[in-house]
Write a protein that holds these residues in place. Structure first.
Motif, PDB file in Angstrom:
ATOM      1  N   PRO B 191      52.805  33.358  41.597  1.00  0.00           N
ATOM      2  CA  PRO B 191      53.140  31.985  41.211  1.00  0.00           C
ATOM      3  C   PRO B 191      54.507  31.550  41.750  1.00  0.00           C
ATOM      4  CG  PRO B 191      53.151  33.444  39.316  1.00  0.00           C
ATOM      5  CD  PRO B 191      52.561  34.202  40.424  1.00  0.00           C
ATOM      6  N   PHE B 192      55.391  32.517  41.950  1.00  0.00           N
ATOM      7  CA  PHE B 192      56.694  32.313  42.544  1.00  0.00           C
ATOM      8  C   PHE B 192      56.614  31.613  43.899  1.00  0.00           C
ATOM      9  CE2 PHE B 192      60.219  35.526  41.489  1.00  0.00           C
ATOM     10  CZ  PHE B 192      60.947  34.516  40.933  1.00  0.00           C
ATOM     11  N   LEU B 193      55.637  32.035  44.706  1.00  0.00           N
ATOM     12  CA  LEU B 193      55.519  31.507  46.061  1.00  0.00           C
ATOM     13  C   LEU B 193      55.273  30.009  46.037  1.00  0.00           C
ATOM     14  CD1 LEU B 193      53.387  34.283  47.755  1.00  0.00           C
ATOM     15  CD2 LEU B 193      55.811  33.881  47.989  1.00  0.00           C
ATOM     16  N   GLY B 194      54.478  29.588  45.006  1.00  0.00           N
ATOM     17  CA  GLY B 194      54.221  28.161  44.847  1.00  0.00           C
ATOM     18  C   GLY B 194      53.696  27.542  46.128  1.00  0.00           C
ATOM     19  N   THR B 195      54.344  26.461  46.550  1.00  0.00           N
ATOM     20  CA  THR B 195      53.891  25.799  47.775  1.00  0.00           C
ATOM     21  C   THR B 195      54.258  26.611  49.004  1.00  0.00           C
ATOM     22  OG1 THR B 195      55.913  24.549  47.600  1.00  0.00           O
ATOM     23  CG2 THR B 195      53.885  23.425  46.976  1.00  0.00           C
ATOM     24  N   GLY B 196      55.053  27.669  48.808  1.00  0.00           N
ATOM     25  CA  GLY B 196      55.445  28.497  49.943  1.00  0.00           C
ATOM     26  C   GLY B 196      54.315  29.390  50.422  1.00  0.00           C
ATOM     27  N   ALA B 197      53.286  29.545  49.600  1.00  0.00           N
ATOM     28  CA  ALA B 197      52.177  30.413  49.992  1.00  0.00           C
ATOM     29  C   ALA B 197      51.379  29.727  51.105  1.00  0.00           C
ATOM     30  CB  ALA B 197      51.281  30.678  48.793  1.00  0.00           C
ATOM     31  N   PRO B 198      50.648  30.518  51.897  1.00  0.00           N
ATOM     32  CA  PRO B 198      49.823  29.934  52.953  1.00  0.00           C
ATOM     33  C   PRO B 198      48.862  28.882  52.385  1.00  0.00           C
ATOM     34  CG  PRO B 198      49.884  32.294  53.180  1.00  0.00           C
ATOM     35  CD  PRO B 198      50.623  31.970  51.932  1.00  0.00           C
ATOM     36  N   THR B 199      48.508  27.911  53.218  1.00  0.00           N
ATOM     37  CA  THR B 199      47.629  26.826  52.784  1.00  0.00           C
ATOM     38  C   THR B 199      46.374  27.375  52.132  1.00  0.00           C
ATOM     39  OG1 THR B 199      48.344  25.806  54.823  1.00  0.00           O
ATOM     40  CG2 THR B 199      46.651  24.661  53.572  1.00  0.00           C
ATOM     41  N   GLY B 206      48.177  23.828  36.961  1.00  0.00           N
ATOM     42  CA  GLY B 206      47.258  22.951  36.256  1.00  0.00           C
ATOM     43  C   GLY B 206      45.902  22.781  36.905  1.00  0.00           C
ATOM     44  N   ALA B 207      45.696  23.385  38.060  1.00  0.00           N
ATOM     45  CA  ALA B 207      44.389  23.275  38.697  1.00  0.00           C
ATOM     46  C   ALA B 207      43.374  24.057  37.871  1.00  0.00           C
ATOM     47  CB  ALA B 207      44.451  23.827  40.112  1.00  0.00           C
ATOM     48  N   PRO B 208      42.081  23.709  37.988  1.00  0.00           N
ATOM     49  CA  PRO B 208      41.065  24.444  37.224  1.00  0.00           C
ATOM     50  C   PRO B 208      41.098  25.939  37.543  1.00  0.00           C
ATOM     51  CG  PRO B 208      40.109  22.562  38.369  1.00  0.00           C
ATOM     52  CD  PRO B 208      41.530  22.613  38.769  1.00  0.00           C
ATOM     53  N   LEU B 209      40.650  26.714  36.552  1.00  0.00           N
ATOM     54  CA  LEU B 209      40.714  28.173  36.654  1.00  0.00           C
ATOM     55  C   LEU B 209      40.075  28.693  37.928  1.00  0.00           C
ATOM     56  CD1 LEU B 209      41.320  30.891  35.275  1.00  0.00           C
ATOM     57  CD2 LEU B 209      39.076  30.756  34.220  1.00  0.00           C
ATOM     58  N   GLN B 210      38.868  28.151  38.248  1.00  0.00           N
ATOM     59  CA  GLN B 210      38.169  28.737  39.394  1.00  0.00           C
ATOM     60  C   GLN B 210      38.899  28.443  40.705  1.00  0.00           C
ATOM     61  OE1 GLN B 210      36.829  26.697  37.214  1.00  0.00           O
ATOM     62  NE2 GLN B 210      35.456  25.182  38.106  1.00  0.00           N
ATOM     63  N   ASP B 211      39.600  27.294  40.766  1.00  0.00           N
ATOM     64  CA  ASP B 211      40.357  26.978  41.982  1.00  0.00           C
ATOM     65  C   ASP B 211      41.459  28.006  42.201  1.00  0.00           C
ATOM     66  OD1 ASP B 211      38.801  24.808  42.235  1.00  0.00           O
ATOM     67  OD2 ASP B 211      40.460  23.368  42.512  1.00  0.00           O
ATOM     68  N   ASN B 212      42.252  28.213  41.118  1.00  0.00           N
ATOM     69  CA  ASN B 212      43.354  29.154  41.244  1.00  0.00           C
ATOM     70  C   ASN B 212      42.847  30.564  41.518  1.00  0.00           C
ATOM     71  OD1 ASN B 212      45.834  27.935  41.232  1.00  0.00           O
ATOM     72  ND2 ASN B 212      45.825  27.633  39.015  1.00  0.00           N
ATOM     73  N   LEU B 213      41.720  30.913  40.861  1.00  0.00           N
ATOM     74  CA  LEU B 213      41.147  32.243  41.095  1.00  0.00           C
ATOM     75  C   LEU B 213      40.729  32.373  42.551  1.00  0.00           C
ATOM     76  CD1 LEU B 213      38.961  33.214  38.013  1.00  0.00           C
ATOM     77  CD2 LEU B 213      41.012  34.331  38.868  1.00  0.00           C
ATOM     78  N   ALA B 214      40.106  31.310  43.085  1.00  0.00           N
ATOM     79  CA  ALA B 214      39.667  31.352  44.482  1.00  0.00           C
ATOM     80  C   ALA B 214      40.869  31.474  45.412  1.00  0.00           C
ATOM     81  CB  ALA B 214      38.866  30.092  44.813  1.00  0.00           C
ATOM     82  N   HIS B 215      41.918  30.703  45.115  1.00  0.00           N
ATOM     83  CA  HIS B 215      43.129  30.781  45.938  1.00  0.00           C
ATOM     84  C   HIS B 215      43.709  32.178  45.897  1.00  0.00           C
ATOM     85  CE1 HIS B 215      44.191  26.202  45.866  1.00  0.00           C
ATOM     86  NE2 HIS B 215      43.022  26.475  46.417  1.00  0.00           N
ATOM     87  N   TYR B 216      43.761  32.737  44.661  1.00  0.00           N
ATOM     88  CA  TYR B 216      44.333  34.070  44.546  1.00  0.00           C
ATOM     89  C   TYR B 216      43.477  35.097  45.265  1.00  0.00           C
ATOM     90  CZ  TYR B 216      46.350  38.306  42.930  1.00  0.00           C
ATOM     91  OH  TYR B 216      46.928  39.538  42.925  1.00  0.00           O
ATOM     92  N   GLY B 217      42.150  34.927  45.149  1.00  0.00           N
ATOM     93  CA  GLY B 217      41.254  35.853  45.841  1.00  0.00           C
ATOM     94  C   GLY B 217      41.515  35.847  47.334  1.00  0.00           C
ATOM     95  N   LEU B 218      41.679  34.667  47.899  1.00  0.00           N
ATOM     96  CA  LEU B 218      41.952  34.572  49.341  1.00  0.00           C
ATOM     97  C   LEU B 218      43.292  35.220  49.678  1.00  0.00           C
ATOM     98  CD1 LEU B 218      40.718  30.971  50.092  1.00  0.00           C
ATOM     99  CD2 LEU B 218      39.832  33.100  51.048  1.00  0.00           C
ATOM    100  N   PHE B 219      44.282  34.942  48.799  1.00  0.00           N
ATOM    101  CA  PHE B 219      45.610  35.523  49.017  1.00  0.00           C
ATOM    102  C   PHE B 219      45.523  37.043  49.022  1.00  0.00           C
ATOM    103  CE2 PHE B 219      49.632  37.106  47.233  1.00  0.00           C
ATOM    104  CZ  PHE B 219      50.511  36.588  48.165  1.00  0.00           C
ATOM    105  N   TYR B 220      44.750  37.566  48.058  1.00  0.00           N
ATOM    106  CA  TYR B 220      44.605  39.021  47.940  1.00  0.00           C
ATOM    107  C   TYR B 220      43.932  39.583  49.191  1.00  0.00           C
ATOM    108  CZ  TYR B 220      43.264  43.504  45.960  1.00  0.00           C
ATOM    109  OH  TYR B 220      43.101  44.851  45.750  1.00  0.00           O
ATOM    110  N   LEU B 221      42.861  38.910  49.619  1.00  0.00           N
ATOM    111  CA  LEU B 221      42.143  39.379  50.815  1.00  0.00           C
ATOM    112  C   LEU B 221      43.062  39.359  52.031  1.00  0.00           C
ATOM    113  CD1 LEU B 221      38.628  37.724  50.612  1.00  0.00           C
ATOM    114  CD2 LEU B 221      39.203  40.139  50.440  1.00  0.00           C
ATOM    115  N   ALA B 222      43.857  38.299  52.144  1.00  0.00           N
ATOM    116  CA  ALA B 222      44.625  38.108  53.371  1.00  0.00           C
ATOM    117  C   ALA B 222      45.847  39.023  53.430  1.00  0.00           C
ATOM    118  CB  ALA B 222      45.074  36.651  53.475  1.00  0.00           C
ATOM    119  N   THR B 223      46.489  39.269  52.281  1.00  0.00           N
ATOM    120  CA  THR B 223      47.765  39.968  52.354  1.00  0.00           C
ATOM    121  C   THR B 223      47.724  41.371  51.800  1.00  0.00           C
ATOM    122  OG1 THR B 223      48.397  39.057  50.232  1.00  0.00           O
ATOM    123  CG2 THR B 223      49.078  37.836  52.171  1.00  0.00           C
TER     124      THR B 223
END
Lengths: 361, 298
Positions: B191-199, B206-223
């Motif tokens: 959450p620290f990365l905020g807007t600093g994280a890759p697109t 405040g985004a819906p749970l599944q959105d944030n989960l999907a974003h995190y999943g991609l982040f996890y896969l990528a990094t």
């Protein structure tokens, strides 16, 4: 000035850690690259002047990790972009088309100066916080803090000290076993060899630990901590009450509909209760110590020198001073003079604190 | 053969403390997914620091509760070995970040000596590693809780000790925990990365749970997956290859230490009236090596 020269000794470790934490707090409040580089510079100067030459200096490793983070973040931003949309296009990379389920991700495309600067500033802040922690690690080895564990954690602290003493011996044992295996014609590489190594090494470690336990028992280990059933029950009660308080406070804090005002006080109260259980649970017999660290005026001044930039930058970020969170433009950001002075104050411990003892060559 | 099963018994206050700290830890890791946008915007920058301090305090309180007044010299020595092995492995693997064979020792210790020792040795192994490498920082409390949980879980795995299944179950556990450890450890700074994280991979307050989960999943896969998968596989392979032997080493160590054997003072015939130890259930216990023998290993 010769009168001010203090006898060489190591300063109290808690003083250096509080100083480092103060400086880290200051660094975490700003993204101004000038201020952040200044913080890193202060860390390097103080460590260069007051690092105990008898121990390994961990600061370079922290600095390298910080530099890697900055480079990695910039490269990632160039390749994958970030949530920051800028105007100034630096270069346009070829973009890779992705399937539908990953439509929100982009690879390649336009790289803007603003998003790069944003990533660099943000990564630099993390690197500066890391440098502060590295400086604290270098100025006062955290294992010297183990001495100040409360009596309730005496056993745990002893186990950690045993672990710290055994770990280098384990490595020596591992090297010996490996050398023996090499002499028998094994190359000592691969997972299977590593697994073979563990059995003799751990056998020896257990042998040694049981010997240590026997000698501890025969020397009356553990007689220095006094703990009664009543005190232990009181500690358990306090700890459980405190933990419940922490849970309730967190709930209040994170779910704003459930009384967000009460959240923080309840959380702090719970944390205080839980913390007090550490004090109540047991007490230590008074005993004399060998080369006890003394808290002197230099220690107090060191802590204050770390607290000054923390206070100034917390006020600055709360008050929104210009230049504390600079805009991402291709120009040198505005530098608040007061903040610069505050960060420079934190460099003074490099001169007024006692010098660590020189190691005989 | 469950000689050392209850080296550190988890009584109900300690169990409750571990449970509550586990819940707080879970909140500390997963709060970005369920807070409202206002809270996330107000506290997004402070929350990781707040949780680092809070979890540090709670981990220490938890350790004090679990060990309160019940550690004798032998337990401390054995915990010291586990901490040294974990810390030493950390020291060795400092160059190859991510490839940490440390958990393999924690899992075996927790398996043999019970969940209580598993928790304490996990937390202490991380601490020892950090002290040895001079890497004490805000990530330490999060790692302590995670590693403690891994040791605790290994002690609670419902497989019979010494069975054929145990080896495979432990290997699978090592693989899963290797991945889950990374999955959770990223969350403390994500959450620290905020807007600093890759697109498309950042935390959106405040985004819906599944959105944030999907974003995190991609982040996890990528990094992170690139680090976590080798670590999980390495630990699993180590458990498969060295696990049975290491389990035997730990079981033998625990048996020789003779935990939980009451000391009985009995008048002995003859002039040698020294106190000696007698096993509580002679038919069930292995031959007990008196402790003073351990000082002069054969």
């Amino acid at each position: 000035m010769a009168r001010l020269e203090l006898r060489p000794r190591l300063q109290h470790p808690a003083a250096w850690w509080l100083w480092g934490l103060g400086l880290a707090t200051a660094a975490s409040r700003t993204t101004n690259p000038v201020l952040l580089l200044l913080v890193v510079g202060v860390c390097v100067v103080v460590v260069a002047e007051r690092h105990d030459p008898a121990t390994v200096n961990p600061l370079p490793a922290f600095l390298v990790i910080g530099a890697v983070i900055v480079v990695f973040r910039i490269v990632m931003t160039a390749l994958l972009g970030n949530g920051f949309v800028g105007q100034t296009v630096v270069v346009t990379l070829p973009s890779v088309p992705l399937p539908d389920w990953a439509a929100s991700v982009r690879i390649g495309g336009t790289v803007t100066l603003e998003s790069l600067l944003y990533a660099a500033y943000d990564a630099l802040r993390l690197a500066a916080v890391l440098a502060c922690l590295g400086a604290a690690n270098a100025l006062a080895s955290p294992r010297r803090l183990l001495r100040y564990l409360p009596a309730t954690l005496y056993d745990v602290g002893t186990a950690v000290v045993v672990g710290l003493t055994f770990a280098p011996q384990l490595l020596t044992d591992a090297r010996d076993v490996r050398a023996a295996r090499t002499l028998r014609g094994r190359d000592g590489r691969g997972v299977r060899e590593m697994a073979r190594l563990t059995v003799p090494v751990l056998e020896t470690a257990f042998e040694r630990s049981l010997g240590l336990a026997a000698s501890m028992e025969s020397r009356g280990y553990g007689r220095s901590v006094r703990s009664t059933t009543t005190s232990r029950r009181a500690a358990t009660g306090l700890a459980l009450a405190g933990l419940v308080g922490v849970l309730a406070g967190l709930y209040g804090l994170l779910d704003s509909s459930a009384g967000g005002v009460l959240g923080l006080p309840v959380l702090v109260l719970g944390a205080l209760l839980a913390g007090s259980s550490l004090v109540v649970g047991a007490s230590r017999d008074p005993r004399s110590g060998h080369r006890r660290d003394r808290w002197t005026w230099t220690a107090t001044t060191t802590v204050l020198a770390g607290a000054v930039p923390a206070a100034v930058l917390v006020i600055a970020s709360a008050g929104g001073w210009p230049g504390v969170v600079p805009s991402q433009q291709a120009q040198l950001p505005e530098v608040p003079l007061l903040a610069v002075l505050a960060v420079l104050v934190s460099a003074t411990p490099a001169w007024f604190t006692p010098r660590p003892r020189e190691v005989a060559p | 053969m469950m000689t050392g099963r209850r080296v550190i018994p988890l009584r109900w206050p300690a169990a409750v403390a571990v449970g509550v700290v586990g819940i707080v830890g879970l909140v500390a890791f997963t709060w970005p997914f369920f807070v409202t946008a206002d809270v996330a915007r107000d506290h997004g920058n402070d929350a990781p620091w707040l949780f680092a301090v809070l979890l540090g305090l709670l981990a220490v309180v938890c350790l004090a509760e679990v060990t309160a007044g019940r550690l004798d010299a032998k337990t401390i020595a054995v915990l010291g070995v586990a901490a040294a092995a974990g810390g030493g492995l950390r020291l060795l693997s400092a160059g190859t970040a991510g490839l940490e064979p440390m958990f393999f020792v924690v899992i075996v210790a927790g398996r043999v000596l019970g969940p209580g020792v598993g928790f304490v040795s996990g937390a202490l192994a991380v601490t020892t590693g950090a002290l040895l490498t001079g890497g004490v920082g805000p990530w330490l409390p999060f790692q302590m809780i995670c590693a403690g949980g891994i040791g605790l879980g290994a002690g609670l795995l419902p497989v019979r000790a010494g069975s054929r299944v145990e080896r495979w179950a432990l290997a699978a556990y090592a693989l899963v925990t290797g991945l889950v450890f990374g999955l959770f450890m990223n969350l403390w700074f994500w959450p620290f990365l905020g807007t600093g994280a890759p697109t498309g991979m950042g935390f959106v307050p405040g985004a819906p749970l599944q959105d944030n989960l999907a974003h995190y999943g991609l982040f996890y896969l990528a990094t992170s997956l690139g680090w976590d998968l080798p670590r999980g596989v390495l630990n699993a392979v180590l458990v498969l290859v060295a696990g049975p032997a290491l389990l035997r080493v730990f079981r033998r160590g625990a048996r020789r230490a003779a935990f939980g054997v009451p000391v009985v003072f009995a008048p002995a015939p003859g002039r040698d009236a020294a106190p000696h130890r007698e096993p509580a259930e002679p038919h069930d216990e292995p031959p007990v090596v008196p402790l003073h023998d351990a000082e002069h290993p054969r």
